[in-house]
Design a protein around this motif. Structure first.
Motif, mmCIF file in Angstrom:
data_model
loop_
_atom_site.group_PDB
_atom_site.id
_atom_site.type_symbol
_atom_site.label_atom_id
_atom_site.label_comp_id
_atom_site.label_asym_id
_atom_site.label_seq_id
_atom_site.Cartn_x
_atom_site.Cartn_y
_atom_site.Cartn_z
ATOM 1 N N VAL A 37 0.844 -1.203 0.000
ATOM 2 C CA VAL A 37 0.000 0.000 0.000
ATOM 3 C C VAL A 37 0.880 1.254 0.000
ATOM 4 O O VAL A 37 0.643 2.196 -0.766
ATOM 5 N N HIS A 38 1.905 1.262 0.829
ATOM 6 C CA HIS A 38 2.763 2.454 0.871
ATOM 7 C C HIS A 38 3.617 2.582 -0.392
ATOM 8 O O HIS A 38 3.865 3.684 -0.865
ATOM 9 N N ARG A 39 4.034 1.451 -0.944
ATOM 10 C CA ARG A 39 4.829 1.488 -2.176
ATOM 11 C C ARG A 39 4.025 2.087 -3.323
ATOM 12 O O ARG A 39 4.458 3.003 -3.999
ATOM 13 N N ARG A 40 2.823 1.538 -3.509
ATOM 14 C CA ARG A 40 2.012 1.993 -4.652
ATOM 15 C C ARG A 40 1.225 3.264 -4.352
ATOM 16 O O ARG A 40 0.862 3.996 -5.262
ATOM 17 N N GLY A 41 0.930 3.494 -3.072
ATOM 18 C CA GLY A 41 0.192 4.712 -2.694
ATOM 19 C C GLY A 41 1.085 5.940 -2.735
ATOM 20 O O GLY A 41 0.623 7.053 -2.958
ATOM 21 N N GLY A 42 2.371 5.720 -2.469
ATOM 22 C CA GLY A 42 3.336 6.818 -2.543
ATOM 23 C C GLY A 42 3.394 7.661 -1.275
ATOM 24 O O GLY A 42 2.731 7.366 -0.280
ATOM 25 N N PRO A 43 4.167 8.735 -1.313
ATOM 26 C CA PRO A 43 4.477 9.526 -0.113
ATOM 27 C C PRO A 43 3.276 10.227 0.511
ATOM 28 O O PRO A 43 3.306 10.556 1.696
ATOM 29 N N ALA A 44 2.212 10.459 -0.256
ATOM 30 C CA ALA A 44 1.047 11.167 0.299
ATOM 31 C C ALA A 44 0.395 10.350 1.413
ATOM 32 O O ALA A 44 -0.096 10.899 2.398
ATOM 33 N N VAL A 45 0.416 9.034 1.258
ATOM 34 C CA VAL A 45 -0.199 8.158 2.269
ATOM 35 C C VAL A 45 0.607 8.247 3.567
ATOM 36 O O VAL A 45 0.060 8.464 4.650
ATOM 37 N N LEU A 46 1.912 8.118 3.430
ATOM 38 C CA LEU A 46 2.779 8.173 4.622
ATOM 39 C C LEU A 46 2.697 9.540 5.302
ATOM 40 O O LEU A 46 2.671 9.633 6.538
ATOM 41 N N ALA A 47 2.613 10.590 4.504
ATOM 42 C CA ALA A 47 2.531 11.945 5.078
ATOM 43 C C ALA A 47 1.279 12.082 5.949
ATOM 44 O O ALA A 47 1.342 12.631 7.053
ATOM 45 N N GLU A 48 0.163 11.538 5.482
ATOM 46 C CA GLU A 48 -1.061 11.628 6.294
ATOM 47 C C GLU A 48 -0.990 10.728 7.523
ATOM 48 O O GLU A 48 -1.518 11.061 8.584
ATOM 49 N N CYS A 49 -0.322 9.593 7.365
ATOM 50 C CA CYS A 49 -0.148 8.706 8.527
ATOM 51 C C CYS A 49 0.693 9.418 9.595
ATOM 52 O O CYS A 49 0.389 9.346 10.786
ATOM 53 N N ARG A 50 1.732 10.101 9.154
ATOM 54 C CA ARG A 50 2.576 10.842 10.098
ATOM 55 C C ARG A 50 1.781 11.913 10.831
ATOM 56 O O ARG A 50 1.958 12.120 12.033
ATOM 57 N N LYS A 51 0.889 12.578 10.102
ATOM 58 C CA LYS A 51 0.036 13.614 10.721
ATOM 59 C C LYS A 51 -0.873 12.998 11.781
ATOM 60 O O LYS A 51 -1.106 13.606 12.829
ATOM 61 N N LEU A 52 -1.392 11.818 11.486
ATOM 62 C CA LEU A 52 -2.268 11.154 12.467
ATOM 63 C C LEU A 52 -1.484 10.811 13.732
ATOM 64 O O LEU A 52 -1.997 10.939 14.844
ATOM 65 N N ARG A 53 -0.230 10.391 13.538
ATOM 66 C CA ARG A 53 0.615 10.087 14.698
ATOM 67 C C ARG A 53 0.938 11.346 15.491
ATOM 68 O O ARG A 53 1.107 11.305 16.708
ATOM 69 N N ALA A 54 1.008 12.466 14.811
ATOM 70 C CA ALA A 54 1.346 13.731 15.486
ATOM 71 C C ALA A 54 0.124 14.359 16.146
ATOM 72 O O ALA A 54 0.254 15.307 16.920
ATOM 73 N N SER A 55 -1.068 13.831 15.841
ATOM 74 C CA SER A 55 -2.285 14.435 16.390
ATOM 75 C C SER A 55 -3.090 13.422 17.201
ATOM 76 O O SER A 55 -2.775 13.167 18.358
ATOM 77 N N ARG A 56 -4.080 12.799 16.566
ATOM 78 C CA ARG A 56 -5.030 11.952 17.309
ATOM 79 C C ARG A 56 -4.426 10.661 17.846
ATOM 80 O O ARG A 56 -4.943 10.090 18.799
ATOM 81 N N PHE A 57 -3.386 10.164 17.200
ATOM 82 C CA PHE A 57 -2.885 8.834 17.569
ATOM 83 C C PHE A 57 -1.408 8.857 17.937
ATOM 84 O O PHE A 57 -0.597 8.138 17.371
ATOM 85 N N GLY A 58 -1.114 9.705 18.899
ATOM 86 C CA GLY A 58 0.264 9.855 19.358
ATOM 87 C C GLY A 58 0.885 8.538 19.811
ATOM 88 O O GLY A 58 2.078 8.299 19.606
ATOM 89 N N LYS A 59 0.057 7.688 20.418
ATOM 90 C CA LYS A 59 0.569 6.384 20.876
ATOM 91 C C LYS A 59 0.353 5.297 19.837
ATOM 92 O O LYS A 59 0.539 4.114 20.120
#
Ligand code: AR6
Length: 169
Positions: A37-59
């Motif tokens: 999913v990350h390979r074919r989805g590209g960097p936009a997917v990971l960028a949003e995942c990182r945002k989720l970790r920085a906000s609602r899902f810190g743990k």
């Protein structure tokens, strides 16, 4: 009525509204479906995942829950990331596995997704026996109260496809 369909292949090649990712709680990628999913989805997917970790899902995203990101370069509108339980012989975690399917369908309904592709969550690196994983997947989707029109299980190999086919009439 939700239609359940089975396809043998790579989930990242599907054209659907939402692709469900068998993620881990870090949301930052891994092997199997997640890697693809990350390979074919590209960097936009990971960028949003990182945002989720920085906000609602810190743990991290707890096991059994599901969260949405863009699908990036995939032929879908959204990726729904869910975290399956690691299989255990000493503890019954099937409620958590069922929760992955239920919560993913809830996110799909919130988005207005009509077609959703699921992998066989937890049956790879997380070690869940395929027949039992297929039973939980199909039973949970059948019993779910959802507006999704098609749930497409995308199974990587023939063995998985057969296990899911045995669960359907
Ligand atoms: N398309 C469809 N099915 C696939 C694909 C694919 N491209 N690749 C593998 N499968 P897994 P899990 C099948 O391991 O067990 C990751 O590292 C596979 O044969 O992807 O929930 C995450 O980051 C198996 O039947 O997910 C987590 O750390 C099923 O998809 C961990 O693995 C699920 O296998 C999650 O483990």
């Amino acid at each position: 009525m939700t239609r359940i369909t089975l396809v043998q292949g790579d989930i990242t090649r599907q054209s659907v509204d939402a692709i469900v990712n068998a993620a881990n709680s870090s949301l930052l990628g891994g092997g199997g479906v997640d890697g693809a999913v990350h390979r074919r989805g590209g960097p936009a997917v990971l960028a949003e995942c990182r945002k989720l970790r920085a906000s609602r899902f810190g743990k991290g995203l707890p096991t059994g829950q599901a969260v949405v990101t863009t699908a990036g370069d995939l032929d879908a509108r959204w990726v729904i990331h869910t975290v399956g339980p690691v299989y255990s012989t000493s503890e019954d975690r099937s409620g958590l596995l069922a929760s992955c399917y239920r919560e993913s369908l809830k996110r799909a309904d919130e988005l207005g997704a009509r077609t959703v592709a699921f992998p066989a969550v937890s049956t790879g690196i997380y070690g869940w026996p395929m027949d039992d994983g297929a039973r939980i997947a199909v039973t949970t989707v059948r019993e779910a109260d959802t507006a999704v029109e098609e749930v497409r299980f995308v199974l990587f190999d023939e063995r998985a496809h057969e296990a899911f086919a045995r669960q359907l009439p």
